[in-house]
Design a protein around this motif. Structure first.
Motif, PDB file in Angstrom:
ATOM      1  N   GLU A  39       0.885  -1.248  -0.094  1.00  0.00           N
ATOM      2  CA  GLU A  39      -0.013  -0.044  -0.055  1.00  0.00           C
ATOM      3  C   GLU A  39       0.813   1.088  -0.148  1.00  0.00           C
ATOM      4  O   GLU A  39       0.554   2.088  -0.703  1.00  0.00           O
ATOM      5  CB  GLU A  39      -0.934  -0.269   1.071  1.00  0.00           C
ATOM      6  CG  GLU A  39      -0.413   0.125   2.535  1.00  0.00           C
ATOM      7  CD  GLU A  39      -1.448  -0.021   3.774  1.00  0.00           C
ATOM      8  OE1 GLU A  39      -1.842   0.907   4.374  1.00  0.00           O
ATOM      9  OE2 GLU A  39      -1.830  -1.246   3.891  1.00  0.00           O
ATOM     10  N   ARG A  70      -7.301  -3.046  -1.577  1.00  0.00           N
ATOM     11  CA  ARG A  70      -8.003  -1.708  -2.089  1.00  0.00           C
ATOM     12  C   ARG A  70      -8.604  -0.782  -0.813  1.00  0.00           C
ATOM     13  O   ARG A  70      -8.270   0.329  -1.117  1.00  0.00           O
ATOM     14  CB  ARG A  70      -9.302  -2.010  -3.048  1.00  0.00           C
ATOM     15  CG  ARG A  70      -9.773  -1.047  -3.835  1.00  0.00           C
ATOM     16  CD  ARG A  70     -10.924  -1.678  -4.566  1.00  0.00           C
ATOM     17  NE  ARG A  70     -10.446  -2.477  -5.678  1.00  0.00           N
ATOM     18  CZ  ARG A  70     -10.027  -2.452  -6.742  1.00  0.00           C
ATOM     19  NH1 ARG A  70      -9.906  -0.871  -7.006  1.00  0.00           N
ATOM     20  NH2 ARG A  70      -9.466  -3.253  -7.486  1.00  0.00           N
ATOM     21  N   GLN A  74      -6.983   2.973  -0.245  1.00  0.00           N
ATOM     22  CA  GLN A  74      -8.076   3.939  -0.102  1.00  0.00           C
ATOM     23  C   GLN A  74      -7.854   4.703   1.335  1.00  0.00           C
ATOM     24  O   GLN A  74      -7.771   5.883   1.431  1.00  0.00           O
ATOM     25  CB  GLN A  74      -9.387   3.406  -0.041  1.00  0.00           C
ATOM     26  CG  GLN A  74     -10.494   4.726  -0.186  1.00  0.00           C
ATOM     27  CD  GLN A  74     -11.806   4.001  -0.350  1.00  0.00           C
ATOM     28  OE1 GLN A  74     -12.038   2.738   0.031  1.00  0.00           O
ATOM     29  NE2 GLN A  74     -12.677   4.661  -0.930  1.00  0.00           N
ATOM     30  N   LEU A 110      -9.764   4.846  -7.957  1.00  0.00           N
ATOM     31  CA  LEU A 110      -9.322   3.897  -7.177  1.00  0.00           C
ATOM     32  C   LEU A 110     -10.398   2.489  -7.592  1.00  0.00           C
ATOM     33  O   LEU A 110      -9.883   1.438  -7.760  1.00  0.00           O
ATOM     34  CB  LEU A 110      -9.351   4.014  -5.763  1.00  0.00           C
ATOM     35  CG  LEU A 110      -8.771   2.676  -5.031  1.00  0.00           C
ATOM     36  CD1 LEU A 110      -7.349   2.448  -5.313  1.00  0.00           C
ATOM     37  CD2 LEU A 110      -8.841   3.047  -3.374  1.00  0.00           C
ATOM     38  N   ASP A 111     -11.451   2.721  -7.752  1.00  0.00           N
ATOM     39  CA  ASP A 111     -12.413   1.656  -8.155  1.00  0.00           C
ATOM     40  C   ASP A 111     -12.110   0.840  -9.361  1.00  0.00           C
ATOM     41  O   ASP A 111     -12.308  -0.266  -9.187  1.00  0.00           O
ATOM     42  CB  ASP A 111     -14.022   2.246  -8.267  1.00  0.00           C
ATOM     43  CG  ASP A 111     -14.623   2.613  -6.863  1.00  0.00           C
ATOM     44  OD1 ASP A 111     -13.993   2.225  -5.573  1.00  0.00           O
ATOM     45  OD2 ASP A 111     -15.512   3.234  -6.587  1.00  0.00           O
ATOM     46  N   ILE A 115      -6.389  -3.636  -9.172  1.00  0.00           N
ATOM     47  CA  ILE A 115      -6.033  -4.441  -7.842  1.00  0.00           C
ATOM     48  C   ILE A 115      -6.999  -5.572  -7.988  1.00  0.00           C
ATOM     49  O   ILE A 115      -8.183  -5.602  -7.634  1.00  0.00           O
ATOM     50  CB  ILE A 115      -6.038  -3.595  -6.622  1.00  0.00           C
ATOM     51  CG1 ILE A 115      -5.343  -2.130  -6.871  1.00  0.00           C
ATOM     52  CG2 ILE A 115      -5.805  -4.097  -5.580  1.00  0.00           C
ATOM     53  CD1 ILE A 115      -5.711  -1.126  -5.977  1.00  0.00           C
TER      54      ILE A 115
END
Length: 135
Positions: A39, A70, A74, A110-111, A115
């Motif tokens: 991360e 994920r 975030q 990010l969505d 990943i």
């Protein structure tokens, strides 16, 4: 600290040992901090402007691990973006306006970031590139 001065956010010492000029593989036993390091590696690439979130490939073995990664990315994006202090650790990220903008863009994207599990990644490539593969 004035509003114009960039913040300095400390990052893990292990991150400094990962080469930035080529892909990295993080391989270790369970419970050794792989997810933590990954991360931070993702955020490091974003802050430095080395890549956008959609240009990175982050794979793991299980759906649960991919979902956790994920979520943790975030959360780290949010923590780092909101950081306004000057850190005193030996390794720090400089959070200027450009870095904050890259982090904000990554949070929005990010969505759709790649990943996933290894299997999901391979399935996506086979689906998206079916004709290119000649199969």
């Amino acid at each position: 600290m004035t509003g114009d001065e960039p913040a300095l956010y400390p990052f893990p010492e292990e991150l400094a040992r990962i080469p930035r000029d080529r892909p990295a593989v993080i391989e270790a036993s369970a419970g050794t901090g792989k997810t933590y390091l990954i991360e931070h590696l993702v955020v490091d690439r974003l802050i430095r402007g080395d890549a956008r979130i959609e240009e990175m490939l982050v794979v793991t073995f299980t759906d649960r691990a991919a979902a956790e990664l994920r979520r943790r990315i975030q959360a780290l994006l949010a923590r780092v973006r909101g950081y306004r202090k000057r850190g005193d650790a030996p390794q720090v990220w400089t959070l200027d306006d450009g870095a904050r903008a890259r982090l904000a863009e990554a949070a929005r994207a990010l969505d759709g970031a790649p990943i996933s599990t290894i299997h999901a990644f391979c399935q996506r490539i086979l689906t998206e590139r079916a004709f290119a593969s000649g199969r």
